[in-house]
Design a protein around this motif. Structure first.
Motif, mmCIF file in Angstrom:
data_model
loop_
_atom_site.group_PDB
_atom_site.id
_atom_site.type_symbol
_atom_site.label_atom_id
_atom_site.label_comp_id
_atom_site.label_asym_id
_atom_site.label_seq_id
_atom_site.Cartn_x
_atom_site.Cartn_y
_atom_site.Cartn_z
ATOM 1 N N ARG A 307 42.056 69.710 15.444
ATOM 2 C CA ARG A 307 42.370 69.413 16.642
ATOM 3 C C ARG A 307 41.419 70.022 17.827
ATOM 4 N NH1 ARG A 307 47.258 70.516 18.491
ATOM 5 N NH2 ARG A 307 47.314 72.017 16.749
ATOM 6 N N THR A 314 44.407 66.300 24.106
ATOM 7 C CA THR A 314 44.242 66.669 22.549
ATOM 8 C C THR A 314 43.419 65.682 21.802
ATOM 9 O OG1 THR A 314 46.110 68.191 22.386
ATOM 10 C CG2 THR A 314 44.984 67.723 20.538
ATOM 11 N N THR A 316 42.273 64.137 18.065
ATOM 12 C CA THR A 316 42.596 64.508 16.466
ATOM 13 C C THR A 316 42.021 63.377 15.766
ATOM 14 O OG1 THR A 316 44.740 65.400 17.358
ATOM 15 C CG2 THR A 316 44.492 65.038 14.957
#
Length: 373
Positions: A307, A314, A316
């Motif tokens: 991440r 964020t 991911t």
């Protein structure tokens, strides 16, 4: 948690380097122009395309100077002397001196001057900038017409829109006879206002087919132009930022000299090229255009488990293979929507890491990039 899906992100390589962490405080939430007192800026595809200025380039570079940044223009295009390039830039509205322009012709001429006696005859292949550079270092430029009667010590080959088959032939004959061969650069293509044209690398390749030997290439991606730039600027490589639009020349040259690199998406290489880039060609910073210099820059930081975080968001990797995509999650107190360039910066970091670990293929990584808004 607010969430959206797409793909992209930036950095010098696929992992968070020690240098990135050491200097993260200066690049996080402050303009890049405040972090780097020296800027080495490419021209074609960054400042102009043919006769047209790239949008926002002139205003942003002017603002950077007003902010106190020192600026040098370094170009692989060897066809024009620095004074001519300076006039073109001044015509677009920039304020600069001729010495603020460094060309690959000048780098090539200085390289030859270190090895040849003063006044040595050198075949000048390319535009007027090649002969001008040779004269500036005390060497004698020789034209293709005069080459058969000259005792040539070297060939300096740079780009020129009017380079002829005769000139390429004379270069081949001289090299076969023992002359040193220096190429200002080996860019295969050249961006223009009408499209992409063959560059000096294409002409060098034509000579290479005849002589079966390789030239010494002094322009980007080598470090010489950037080293000359730091001398001109009076800065260190750590405090100087290389700016360009081509990964294999601008980013590679900046990295070869030990500099951080900013890649702008106004020229040759776009997001798909960025995600496919090997580790050594991954720029630290990414911008849509030169407005990135004056905007607060939130540099992604690694958050663990693949991440990456930046500016309250964020990124991911979710899914695998052809179904892989990037999930973007905001912190609960983040009200701002993530921009496309913010997605791109995060996604590149995530995807570079995934590529390095063999979790996705290059085609799968490209498919996971965010769609441009």
């Amino acid at each position: 948690m607010a969430q959206t899906s797409s793909t992209q992100g930036p950095a010098r390589d696929g992992s968070a380097s020690q240098q990135e962490h050491q200097t993260a405080s200066r690049s996080d939430r402050q303009p890049l122009v405040a972090a780097y007192p020296g800027l080495v800026c490419d021209l074609d595809g960054v400042v102009y395309r043919g006769a047209s200025a790239v949008p926002h380039a002139v205003s942003e570079l002017t603002a950077a100077r007003e902010h106190g940044a020192r600026l040098v223009f370094a170009t692989n295009n060897a066809s024009r002397p620095p004074a001519v390039v300076g006039d073109i830039l001044r015509g677009h509205g920039l304020t600069l001196e001729d010495r603020d322009v460094l060309t690959s012709s000048l780098a090539g001429a200085r390289h030859l001057a270190e090895q040849l006696p003063e006044g040595a005859a050198v075949l000048a292949v390319g535009g007027p900038g090649v002969a001008d550079a040779l004269e500036s270092v005390g060497l004698r430029p020789v034209s293709a017409q005069d080459a058969p009667e000259a005792d040539l010590a070297a060939v300096l080959q740079g780009y020129g829109a009017d380079v002829t088959a005769t000139a390429l032939g004379e270069a081949a004959y001289a090299i076969q006879a023992g002359a040193q061969w220096v190429a200002t650069n080996d860019d295969l293509t050249l961006p223009t206002d009408r499209g992409v044209a063959p560059g000096n690398g294409s002409l060098v390749a034509a000579v290479r087919l005849a002589v079966q030997t390789d030239p010494t290439v002094v322009g980007k991606p080598g470090p010489l132009l950037y080293e000359l730039a730091t001398q001109q600027l009076g800065t260190t490589v750590e405090s100087t930022l290389g700016i360009g639009d081509r990964l294999e020349t601008d980013t590679a040259g900046a990295h070869a000299a030990g500099m951080d690199a900013l890649h702008v998406l106004t020229g040759v290489h776009g997001p798909a090229d960025l995600v496919r880039a090997p580790r050594e060609l991954r720029p630290r910073y990414i911008g849509v255009d030169l407005r990135v210099l004056s905007e607060p820059y939130a540099e992604p930081e690694q958050a663990g488990d693949g991440r990456w975080m930046a500016d309250g968001w964020t990124g991911t990797l979710v899914g695998e293979g052809g179904s892989a995509r990037i999930s973007y999650e905001s912190s609960a107190d983040s009200a701002d929507e993530i921009s496309w360039i913010g997605q791109l910066r995060l996604a590149l970091k995530v995807l570079w890491g995934a590529l390095d670990q063999g979790l996705v293929t290059e085609d799968e990584a490209v498919a996971a990039l965010p769609s441009q808004q």
